[in-house]
Design a protein around this motif. Structure first.
Motif, PDB file in Angstrom:
ATOM      1  N   ALA A   1       0.847  -1.195   0.000  1.00  0.00           N
ATOM      2  CA  ALA A   1       0.000   0.000   0.000  1.00  0.00           C
ATOM      3  C   ALA A   1       0.883   1.246   0.000  1.00  0.00           C
ATOM      4  N   GLU A   2       0.347   2.330  -0.555  1.00  0.00           N
ATOM      5  CA  GLU A   2       1.048   3.609  -0.548  1.00  0.00           C
ATOM      6  C   GLU A   2       0.168   4.658   0.105  1.00  0.00           C
ATOM      7  N   ALA A   3       0.815   5.588   0.798  1.00  0.00           N
ATOM      8  CA  ALA A   3       0.099   6.732   1.356  1.00  0.00           C
ATOM      9  C   ALA A   3       0.150   7.853   0.330  1.00  0.00           C
ATOM     10  N   GLY A   4      -0.937   8.620   0.257  1.00  0.00           N
ATOM     11  CA  GLY A   4      -0.946   9.728  -0.684  1.00  0.00           C
ATOM     12  C   GLY A   4      -2.191  10.564  -0.515  1.00  0.00           C
ATOM     13  N   ASP A   5      -2.359  11.476  -1.464  1.00  0.00           N
ATOM     14  CA  ASP A   5      -3.483  12.404  -1.435  1.00  0.00           C
ATOM     15  C   ASP A   5      -4.353  12.190  -2.663  1.00  0.00           C
ATOM     16  N   LEU A   6      -5.648  12.425  -2.494  1.00  0.00           N
ATOM     17  CA  LEU A   6      -6.549  12.403  -3.640  1.00  0.00           C
ATOM     18  C   LEU A   6      -6.439  13.750  -4.351  1.00  0.00           C
ATOM     19  N   THR A   7      -6.527  13.712  -5.673  1.00  0.00           N
ATOM     20  CA  THR A   7      -6.384  14.935  -6.469  1.00  0.00           C
ATOM     21  C   THR A   7      -7.653  15.197  -7.268  1.00  0.00           C
ATOM     22  N   ASP A   8      -7.698  16.335  -7.912  1.00  0.00           N
ATOM     23  CA  ASP A   8      -8.837  16.673  -8.782  1.00  0.00           C
ATOM     24  C   ASP A   8      -8.618  16.158 -10.200  1.00  0.00           C
ATOM     25  N   ASP A   9      -7.493  15.508 -10.433  1.00  0.00           N
ATOM     26  CA  ASP A   9      -7.140  15.020 -11.759  1.00  0.00           C
ATOM     27  C   ASP A   9      -7.772  13.655 -11.983  1.00  0.00           C
ATOM     28  N   SER A  10      -8.778  13.594 -12.849  1.00  0.00           N
ATOM     29  CA  SER A  10      -9.510  12.337 -13.028  1.00  0.00           C
ATOM     30  C   SER A  10      -8.635  11.232 -13.639  1.00  0.00           C
ATOM     31  N   SER A  11      -7.589  11.600 -14.362  1.00  0.00           N
ATOM     32  CA  SER A  11      -6.725  10.568 -14.934  1.00  0.00           C
ATOM     33  C   SER A  11      -5.731  10.023 -13.895  1.00  0.00           C
ATOM     34  N   ARG A  12      -5.362  10.851 -12.901  1.00  0.00           N
ATOM     35  CA  ARG A  12      -4.495  10.396 -11.793  1.00  0.00           C
ATOM     36  C   ARG A  12      -5.098  10.871 -10.481  1.00  0.00           C
ATOM     37  N   PRO A  13      -6.181  10.219 -10.037  1.00  0.00           N
ATOM     38  CA  PRO A  13      -6.887  10.721  -8.848  1.00  0.00           C
ATOM     39  C   PRO A  13      -6.122  10.540  -7.538  1.00  0.00           C
ATOM     40  N   PHE A  14      -5.079   9.723  -7.556  1.00  0.00           N
ATOM     41  CA  PHE A  14      -4.299   9.472  -6.344  1.00  0.00           C
ATOM     42  C   PHE A  14      -2.851   9.858  -6.597  1.00  0.00           C
ATOM     43  N   LYS A  15      -2.312  10.702  -5.712  1.00  0.00           N
ATOM     44  CA  LYS A  15      -0.906  11.091  -5.830  1.00  0.00           C
ATOM     45  C   LYS A  15      -0.166  10.563  -4.605  1.00  0.00           C
ATOM     46  N   ALA A  16       0.664   9.545  -4.829  1.00  0.00           N
ATOM     47  CA  ALA A  16       1.413   8.938  -3.731  1.00  0.00           C
ATOM     48  C   ALA A  16       2.419   9.946  -3.183  1.00  0.00           C
ATOM     49  N   TRP A  17       2.659   9.884  -1.881  1.00  0.00           N
ATOM     50  CA  TRP A  17       3.650  10.762  -1.270  1.00  0.00           C
ATOM     51  C   TRP A  17       5.049  10.468  -1.785  1.00  0.00           C
ATOM     52  N   GLY A  18       5.307   9.196  -2.076  1.00  0.00           N
ATOM     53  CA  GLY A  18       6.635   8.819  -2.550  1.00  0.00           C
ATOM     54  C   GLY A  18       7.688   8.843  -1.450  1.00  0.00           C
ATOM     55  N   THR A  19       7.244   8.705  -0.205  1.00  0.00           N
ATOM     56  CA  THR A  19       8.175   8.691   0.925  1.00  0.00           C
ATOM     57  C   THR A  19       8.483   7.254   1.316  1.00  0.00           C
ATOM     58  N   SER A  20       9.589   7.049   2.011  1.00  0.00           N
ATOM     59  CA  SER A  20       9.935   5.713   2.493  1.00  0.00           C
ATOM     60  C   SER A  20       8.945   5.295   3.583  1.00  0.00           C
ATOM     61  N   ARG A  21       8.976   4.012   3.928  1.00  0.00           N
ATOM     62  CA  ARG A  21       8.090   3.492   4.978  1.00  0.00           C
ATOM     63  C   ARG A  21       8.275   4.299   6.268  1.00  0.00           C
ATOM     64  N   ASP A  22       9.522   4.486   6.701  1.00  0.00           N
ATOM     65  CA  ASP A  22       9.781   5.191   7.956  1.00  0.00           C
ATOM     66  C   ASP A  22       9.344   6.653   7.893  1.00  0.00           C
ATOM     67  N   GLU A  23       9.602   7.307   6.757  1.00  0.00           N
ATOM     68  CA  GLU A  23       9.178   8.710   6.594  1.00  0.00           C
ATOM     69  C   GLU A  23       7.659   8.817   6.622  1.00  0.00           C
ATOM     70  N   THR A  24       7.004   7.876   5.960  1.00  0.00           N
ATOM     71  CA  THR A  24       5.544   7.870   5.924  1.00  0.00           C
ATOM     72  C   THR A  24       4.977   7.708   7.328  1.00  0.00           C
ATOM     73  N   LEU A  25       5.496   6.732   8.086  1.00  0.00           N
ATOM     74  CA  LEU A  25       5.007   6.497   9.447  1.00  0.00           C
ATOM     75  C   LEU A  25       5.283   7.689  10.353  1.00  0.00           C
ATOM     76  N   SER A  26       6.446   8.289  10.193  1.00  0.00           N
ATOM     77  CA  SER A  26       6.814   9.448  10.996  1.00  0.00           C
ATOM     78  C   SER A  26       5.881  10.630  10.702  1.00  0.00           C
TER      79      SER A  26
END
Length: 113
Positions: free
Chosen positions: A63-88
């Protein structure tokens, strides 16, 4: 009050892992799992710890953490952070909220195909 058994934890995690593969997973579903596993009235630190354990395990399963966007072709934008950065980042945000996050708070999770 005891901690959840491995079997109980695995059951909740399997449900969430299936969910995150099918749809965007918001925090209210994860917080619901925390509530199911811990019961009511547990210290916030304990709730947060279990929440982060679940999120870490979901990240380990792709799974990836990210934000939903208004872009219907790419509605999900992953943070692109490492596991530790994401948890932190999530831990800091949860501590700032002072409660378990709801869906729409902090981020969403998905398995990006």
């Amino acid at each position: 009050m005891s901690m959840p058994t491995d079997a109980q934890y695995t059951e909740e995690l399997d449900y969430l892992a299936e969910y995150v593969n099918d749809d965007w997973l918001g925090f209210s579903v994860i917080a619901g799992a925390v509530g199911t596993l811990l019961g009511k009235g547990r210290p916030f630190a304990e709730q947060t710890s279990l929440l982060l354990r679940i999120v870490g395990d979901l990240l380990d399963q792709g799974a990836e953490a990210g934000d939903l966007t208004d872009d219907s072709s790419r509605p999900f934008k992953a943070w692109g952070t490492s596991r530790d950065e994401t948890l932190s980042r999530i831990k800091s945000a949860v501590d700032e909220l002072g409660r378990l996050p709801d869906t729409g708070d902090i981020c969403w999770f998905t398995v990006d195909d």
